[in-house]
Design an enzyme around this catalytic site. Structure first.
Site, PDB file in Angstrom:
ATOM      1  N   GLY A  66       9.757   8.844 -34.985  1.00 42.10           N
ATOM      2  CA  GLY A  66       9.929   8.082 -36.221  1.00 42.10           C
ATOM      3  C   GLY A  66      10.978   6.994 -36.029  1.00 42.10           C
TER       4      GLY A  66
ATOM      5  N   GLN B 185      -1.652  19.867 -36.496  1.00 39.39           N
ATOM      6  CA  GLN B 185      -2.688  19.682 -35.464  1.00 39.39           C
ATOM      7  C   GLN B 185      -2.692  18.265 -34.898  1.00 39.39           C
ATOM      8  OE1 GLN B 185      -6.616  20.952 -36.513  1.00 39.39           O
ATOM      9  NE2 GLN B 185      -6.194  23.029 -35.799  1.00 39.39           N
TER      10      GLN B 185
ATOM     11  N   ASP C 143       0.837  -1.215   0.000  1.00 38.95           N
ATOM     12  CA  ASP C 143       0.000   0.000   0.000  1.00 38.95           C
ATOM     13  C   ASP C 143       0.870   1.262   0.000  1.00 38.95           C
ATOM     14  OD1 ASP C 143      -2.369  -1.347  -0.031  1.00 38.95           O
ATOM     15  OD2 ASP C 143      -2.892  -0.973   2.069  1.00 38.95           O
TER      16      ASP C 143
ATOM     17  N   GLU D  21       4.903  -5.490  -8.245  1.00 41.28           N
ATOM     18  CA  GLU D  21       4.137  -4.931  -7.106  1.00 41.28           C
ATOM     19  C   GLU D  21       2.633  -4.895  -7.369  1.00 41.28           C
ATOM     20  OE1 GLU D  21       5.936  -1.603  -4.941  1.00 41.28           O
ATOM     21  OE2 GLU D  21       7.794  -2.125  -5.977  1.00 41.28           O
TER      22      GLU D  21
HETATM   23  N1  COS Z   1      -3.803  -3.945   4.124  1.00 43.63           N
HETATM   24  C1  COS Z   1      -4.073  -4.649   5.254  1.00 43.63           C
HETATM   25  N2  COS Z   1      -4.767  -5.822   5.245  1.00 43.63           N
HETATM   26  C2  COS Z   1      -5.171  -6.281   4.040  1.00 43.63           C
HETATM   27  C3  COS Z   1      -4.925  -5.595   2.843  1.00 43.63           C
HETATM   28  C4  COS Z   1      -4.219  -4.380   2.914  1.00 43.63           C
HETATM   29  N3  COS Z   1      -3.951  -3.670   1.811  1.00 43.63           N
HETATM   30  N4  COS Z   1      -5.469  -6.295   1.810  1.00 43.63           N
HETATM   31  C5  COS Z   1      -6.042  -7.374   2.344  1.00 43.63           C
HETATM   32  N5  COS Z   1      -5.860  -7.372   3.697  1.00 43.63           N
HETATM   33  C6  COS Z   1      -6.367  -8.357   4.649  1.00 43.63           C
HETATM   34  C7  COS Z   1      -7.843  -8.577   4.448  1.00 43.63           C
HETATM   35  O1  COS Z   1      -8.585  -7.628   5.198  1.00 43.63           O
HETATM   36  C8  COS Z   1      -8.030  -9.984   4.943  1.00 43.63           C
HETATM   37  O2  COS Z   1      -8.071  -9.946   6.357  1.00 43.63           O
HETATM   38  P1  COS Z   1      -9.024 -10.959   7.203  1.00 43.63           P
HETATM   39  O3  COS Z   1      -8.509 -12.336   6.890  1.00 43.63           O
HETATM   40  O4  COS Z   1      -8.815 -10.541   8.609  1.00 43.63           O
HETATM   41  O5  COS Z   1     -10.405 -10.733   6.688  1.00 43.63           O
HETATM   42  C9  COS Z   1      -6.750 -10.687   4.532  1.00 43.63           C
HETATM   43  O6  COS Z   1      -5.784  -9.640   4.387  1.00 43.63           O
HETATM   44  C10 COS Z   1      -6.893 -11.437   3.229  1.00 43.63           C
HETATM   45  O7  COS Z   1      -7.312 -10.502   2.230  1.00 43.63           O
HETATM   46  P2  COS Z   1      -8.044 -10.915   0.893  1.00 43.63           P
HETATM   47  O8  COS Z   1      -9.184 -11.856   1.221  1.00 43.63           O
HETATM   48  O9  COS Z   1      -8.359  -9.684   0.116  1.00 43.63           O
HETATM   49  O10 COS Z   1      -6.911 -11.781   0.152  1.00 43.63           O
HETATM   50  P3  COS Z   1      -6.831 -12.249  -1.323  1.00 43.63           P
HETATM   51  O11 COS Z   1      -6.005 -13.484  -1.353  1.00 43.63           O
HETATM   52  O12 COS Z   1      -8.182 -12.316  -1.965  1.00 43.63           O
HETATM   53  O13 COS Z   1      -5.985 -11.030  -1.973  1.00 43.63           O
HETATM   54  C11 COS Z   1      -5.041  -9.786  -3.824  1.00 43.63           C
HETATM   55  C12 COS Z   1      -5.959 -10.897  -3.299  1.00 43.63           C
HETATM   56  C13 COS Z   1      -5.047  -9.954  -5.319  1.00 43.63           C
HETATM   57  C14 COS Z   1      -5.595  -8.412  -3.448  1.00 43.63           C
HETATM   58  C15 COS Z   1      -3.608  -9.881  -3.211  1.00 43.63           C
HETATM   59  O14 COS Z   1      -3.157 -11.218  -3.273  1.00 43.63           O
HETATM   60  C16 COS Z   1      -2.605  -9.016  -3.974  1.00 43.63           C
HETATM   61  O15 COS Z   1      -2.501  -7.809  -3.762  1.00 43.63           O
HETATM   62  N6  COS Z   1      -1.846  -9.641  -4.893  1.00 43.63           N
HETATM   63  C17 COS Z   1      -0.760  -9.001  -5.638  1.00 43.63           C
HETATM   64  C18 COS Z   1       0.493  -9.173  -4.899  1.00 43.63           C
HETATM   65  C19 COS Z   1       1.639  -8.490  -5.539  1.00 43.63           C
HETATM   66  O16 COS Z   1       1.715  -7.274  -5.557  1.00 43.63           O
HETATM   67  N7  COS Z   1       2.566  -9.304  -6.067  1.00 43.63           N
HETATM   68  C20 COS Z   1       3.761  -8.810  -6.648  1.00 43.63           C
HETATM   69  C21 COS Z   1       4.924  -9.276  -5.830  1.00 43.63           C
HETATM   70  S1  COS Z   1       5.839  -8.004  -5.126  1.00 43.63           S
HETATM   71  S2  COS Z   1       6.985  -7.421  -6.594  1.00 43.63           S
END
Ligand code: COS
Length: 378
Positions: A338, A277, A238, A362
């Protein structure tokens, strides 16, 4: 010189404008560096950015907070001058992000080194079978006397091979899926850790696949609480996703500068290209995308700096829009050049390669769409 009028926007304070001016001056004297030996170039950049004091902004010591606007301004400025310099700075921040946010005083001693440019850090999350789906992490950390034993594989790890330490995510098994992961601080010289493969990509930077064969880490290596590694990783992302948008923004600004110089100097049918343009239409679209990206990037950074507990949606919007828009801006700039645009060594040719990975790492663009849609539908 790129448009810097955005620094007058209310998102910024005097210290941000001073930081931007100081870094601009440093960049003019130090960048770009020779990329011939990419490992050596990165080591040199980390040392130089550390010595100049800019790496202090990549991490937060005890009692300090990361200033996301500073992170973004630094990435934007470095990326405008040299994408590898941005990479070197960014990885010190992302690599140590978990320690900045959740580290113990002992773990923060490493931060002193990474912030001084005396150690190189890396963020080891991705695996051969889990990139977007972090909850599917397979590397295990088994509880043993006095600590943990880690086994598995990590891939596409930036700084892999040159890092002095890795923040690594592994399954500790408190619960299935996302609720059973933990984060650890792992020195690069840990017995059992090896670089299985160096990976070459279209815009070279140090990148590797790592193998962990029963790596022992003491209890003190655990970052945050066991079982909370997924949330920790998401909290780090984040903070750093808007900074990826900022880097893309810097590359887009550079592309617009290059395009402006080109269309003002290149003549067609007795007039500069800029007189047409249709060319003006491209220039307008590029400038518009750049301002929209900047607004989203600095909105997200400002919100975090103002104390928002979570900026998941703002961060996803900033990263998604800024990286996609930068790709379009750079493509347009290349088109306006070009044949010269595809020539090796032309700045827009390297920007065209540099920008591509930002739409993937990310959190790929479609992951950002998932994050935004979930938040909107909630
Ligand atoms: N901050 C804090 N907590 C978070 C959060 C965040 N940004 N996002 C999710 N959570 C929490 C949720 O609230 C949930 O908590 P509870 O279990 O207490 O309810 C828990 O984490 C699981 O979240 P969620 O159900 O959304 O998990 P998913 O597996 O569905 O997540 C995504 C899916 C796609 C959002 C996630 O796996 C993601 O961001 N993937 C990309 C990762 C990435 O950037 N990879 C590149 C590698 S780094 S170069």
């Amino acid at each position: 010189m790129a448009d810097r009028s955005f620094l007058d926007w209310p998102f910024f304070e005097t210290r941000h404008r001073e930081l931007s001016a100081a870094l601009e001056e440093w960049c003019a004297g130090h960048l770009p560096v020779d990329h011939g030996d990419v490992d050596a170039a990165c080591r040199g950049l980390v040392a130089a950015l550390g010595a100049a004091g800019f790496l202090r902004h990549s991490g937060a010591a005890e009692g300090e907070r990361l200033d996301v606007r500073s992170l973004c301004l630094i990435r934007e400025t470095l990326a405008r001058h040299d994408a590898l310099a941005d990479f070197a700075f960014a990885m010190q921040g992302l690599g140590m992000g978990a320690v900045s946010l959740f580290g113990t005083p002992d773990q923060r001693e490493w931060l002193e080194k990474t912030r001084a440019g005396r150690a190189i850090s890396a963020f080891a999350l991705t695996e051969p079978d889990s990139g977007s789906d972090v909850a599917n992490t397979a590397t295990t950390a088994e509880r043993v006397d006095g600590g943990w034993r880690l086994t598995g594989e990590k891939t596409y790890i930036s700084n892999g091979g040159i890092a002095d330490l890795y923040v690594i995510f592994a399954r500790t098994g408190e619960a299935p899926g996302a609720r059973g992961l933990s984060a650890f601080l792992m020195p690069a010289d840990s017995p059992g850790l090896s670089v299985a493969e160096r990976i070459e990509v279209i815009a070279p930077h140090p990148l590797a696949r790592l193998k962990l064969d029963g790596v022992f880490l003491p209890d003190s290596a655990l970052i945050g609480r066991a079982g909370e590694g997924f949330k920790l990783a998401m909290s780090v992302l984040d903070v750093f996703r808007p900074t990826v948008g900022a880097a893309a923004l810097g590359m887009a600004r550079r592309a617009l500068d290059e395009a402006l110089a080109r269309v003002k100097s290149r003549r067609i049918q007795g007039q500069p290209l800029a007189g047409l343009q249709m060319v003006q239409g491209h220039v307008a679209d590029m400038a518009l995308k750049i301002d929209a990206a900047a607004l989203l990037v600095y909105r997200a950074a400002w919100a975090k700096d103002m104390g928002a507990p979570r900026i998941t949606r703002e961060a996803a919007m900033a990263k998604l829009y800024a990286t996609e828009a930068a790709q379009q801006v750079i493509d347009a700039a290349l088109q306006l050049h070009g044949g010269d645009g595809v020539r090796k060594g032309c700045p827009v040719e390297s920007l065209y390669r540099d920008i591509r990975a930002l739409r993937i790492y990310e959190g790929a663009s479609d992951v950002q769409r998932v994050v935004i849609a979930r938040s909107v539908l909630e």
